[in-house]
Design an enzyme around this catalytic site. Structure first.
Site, PDB file in Angstrom:
ATOM      1  N   LYS A  96     -33.581 -21.650  12.683  1.00  0.00           N
ATOM      2  CA  LYS A  96     -33.703 -22.110  14.065  1.00  0.00           C
ATOM      3  C   LYS A  96     -34.041 -23.592  14.069  1.00  0.00           C
ATOM      4  CE  LYS A  96     -35.226 -21.131  18.656  1.00  0.00           C
ATOM      5  NZ  LYS A  96     -35.564 -20.075  19.611  1.00  0.00           N
ATOM      6  N   ASP A 139     -43.284 -14.627  25.572  1.00  0.00           N
ATOM      7  CA  ASP A 139     -41.899 -14.600  26.059  1.00  0.00           C
ATOM      8  C   ASP A 139     -41.236 -13.280  25.673  1.00  0.00           C
ATOM      9  OD1 ASP A 139     -39.676 -15.524  27.389  1.00  0.00           O
ATOM     10  OD2 ASP A 139     -38.898 -16.696  25.709  1.00  0.00           O
ATOM     11  N   GLY A 161     -30.509 -21.698  22.837  1.00  0.00           N
ATOM     12  CA  GLY A 161     -31.350 -21.453  24.001  1.00  0.00           C
ATOM     13  C   GLY A 161     -32.094 -22.704  24.369  1.00  0.00           C
ATOM     14  N   GLY A 162     -33.069 -22.545  25.275  1.00  0.00           N
ATOM     15  CA  GLY A 162     -33.799 -23.701  25.769  1.00  0.00           C
ATOM     16  C   GLY A 162     -34.617 -24.404  24.706  1.00  0.00           C
ATOM     17  N   VAL A 221     -29.795 -21.575  16.878  1.00  0.00           N
ATOM     18  CA  VAL A 221     -29.970 -20.713  15.711  1.00  0.00           C
ATOM     19  C   VAL A 221     -28.683 -20.734  14.894  1.00  0.00           C
ATOM     20  CG1 VAL A 221     -30.459 -18.386  14.879  1.00  0.00           C
ATOM     21  CG2 VAL A 221     -31.592 -19.235  16.942  1.00  0.00           C
TER      22      VAL A 221
END
Length: 502
Positions: free
Chosen positions: A39, A137, A19-20, A24
């Protein structure tokens, strides 16, 4: 890290996703002989060495704070490692799928199932909020449904950077458009109520199968700020709409939401909710504001909103004698002379001004029995006082106020000093542009149960100052137009006083 092994004990097996904020990995903890998720946090390219080192330190401190959160609904953080000039977070490995993936594959959830998911997530959020942590988030991709039946909130605090309270920082957006609460989009750090809004948007996806706001990122941002909360299908619709109320104070408390969700999850009907979500307009008591206006919008959002068609009307009354900026603090009670107040209130004995100040800015009121005039010179939440505002920040402040008041159709209204000591329901008229006051101005009125206007409000900007002016009366004698014109006269008089003071 060497030969695919992190800290000498975590063997990286294969990527699980990206992701941004990073990638992971599925990894093996060789020391404890268990599978874990690792991560790898990525940092923006081109960062100076010291800036990069500071970012790593912040990420480690925040991960350590997150590790103290112990709740079955929060993914457990086992370890933090710094290698290759970047932090790596070692977390429990969850087996299952995200809420987003589940809805994409199987379609909308039954209300009972979605309610149980929402209650579990909110209990996890409440536990974190109690320790001063916010997620920022919450979205379907960060709600994990495990094979064993657990509902787990992931990425808790991982993307959070210390001091990162505005929309953008180092080019990053905090949150996902369509799931970011309005107050965070406006540039404020938000609070637990902002996470509740994001959970509401997440539950909308669960029961509707589609996001509450669609389109491009800019369109989702604009819809969040300008559109009323949507009502999702099914029994959870009213509750989700209440969770997504634009004003944080209009949203229900987490305990009430959890209780309502648990009832629906048990197959019982949703408890009755208030008929409408309206913002309270406080009275003119000393130390209290007439309105809490959340207006610290970021430059990026201002551009989006400007593209959406906000109307700026140039003032006509003052010619070109607009100062570059007002930088010297002044007594706002001097902006309306006693003689002018007497004419506005139709009294030969004008009242003494009542100065005050709150988080919005310095203010002054002139109340008598049955009527009153008030004004406030306003500031945004990032500025010490109005005199420190710039024309650019004042324009953003003005635009956001116009948008804010344009969203509401009713308010609870009080003004104890003129005789309105208990809350009264009032209807807002549509926002309209006003010419001839400041460099740009708008106005609206409040109507009582009979449909007559009893209050008129004018907001205008002059250089770096944004001023709100109001006039209210309990008398039935003035016509609606009389009330509007009185507020307009007060606004023009205060504007002229500002020009002469420059």
């Amino acid at each position: 890290m060497s030969a695919g092994r992190l800290a000498g004990r975590y063997s990286l097996l294969r990527p699980l996703g990206a992701g941004g904020m990073g990638k992971v990995w599925l990894a093996r903890d060789e020391m404890l002989d268990r599978d874990v998720a690792v991560k790898e946090l990525t940092l923006p390219e081109g960062m100076a060495p010291k800036e990069r080192a500071d970012s790593v330190k912040r990420a480690v401190r925040e991960a350590q704070a997150t590790a103290r959160l112990r709740h079955p609904g929060i993914v457990a953080l086992h370890d933090v490692v710094v290698e290759n000039d970047r932090p790596w977070l070692v977390m429990e490995l969850l087996r299952g799928r995200t809420l987003g993936d589940t809805v994409r594959e199987f379609g909308p959830m039954p209300a009972e199932h979605a309610a149980r998911v929402g209650a579990d997530v909110l209990e996890a959020l409440t536990a974190a909020h109690a320790q001063g942590m916010q997620h920022r988030d919450v979205k379907p991709g960060n709600v994990f449904l495990t094979e064993s039946g657990r509902v787990v909130l992931t990425d808790f605090g991982i993307a959070r950077q210390e001091g990162q309270a505005t929309l953008t920082e180092q080019g990053l957006m905090i949150g996902s458009p369509g799931f970011i609460a309005p107050e965070r989009l406006e540039g404020r750090p938000g609070g637990p109520a902002a996470d509740l809004w994001s959970l509401g948007a997440t539950l909308y996806v669960a029961v509707a199968g589609v996001p509450a706001y669609g389109g491009s990122a800019a369109q989702r941002v604009q819809a969040t700020l300008l559109s009323p909360p949507p009502v999702a299908p099914g029994p959870l619709g009213p509750l989700i709409a209440a969770m997504m109320a634009h004003h944080p104070a209009a949203r229900p408390g987490p305990r009430a939401v959890v209780s309502a969700l648990r009832q629906v999850a048990a197959g019982r009907p949703l408890p009755e909710l208030p008929a409408d979500q309206s913002v309270t307009v406080p009275g003119k008591a000393p130390g209290r504001g007439r309105a809490v206006v959340w207006v610290a919008a970021s430059v990026a959002l201002a551009a989006v909103l400007a593209a959406g068609g906000f109307l700026a009307v140039r003032g006509l009354s003052g010619g070109d004698d607009v100062p570059a900026a007002f930088t010297a603090p002044m007594d706002v009670c001097t902006l309306l002379a006693a003689e002018e107040v007497g004419r506005l209130l139709l009294t030969a004995a004008p009242p003494e001004p009542q100065p005050g100040s709150d988080e919005v800015g310095p203010k002054c009121g002139w109340p008598v029995s049955g009527s009153g005039v008030g004004l406030q010179v306003q500031k945004d939440s990032d500025t010490v006082d109005p005199w420190s505002m710039t024309p650019a920040t004042a324009r953003t402040l003005f635009q956001n106020q116009r948008r804010y008041w344009g969203k509401y159709t009713s308010v609870d209204w009080t003004w104890p000093e003129i005789g309105v000591k208990t809350s009264r329901k009032a209807t807002l008229t549509p926002i309209r542009p006003i010419a001839g006051v400041g460099e740009e101005a708008f106005g609206f009125e409040l109507k009582g149960p009979t449909g007559r206007v009893h209050s008129a409000h004018v907001y205008y900007r002059l250089a770096n100052l944004v001023v709100s002016v109001e006039y209210s009366t309990l008398s039935d004698r003035p016509t609606d137009e009389d009330v509007r014109q009185t507020a307009l006269k007060a606004a023009r008089a205060s504007e002229q006083a500002l020009r002469h003071a420059a």
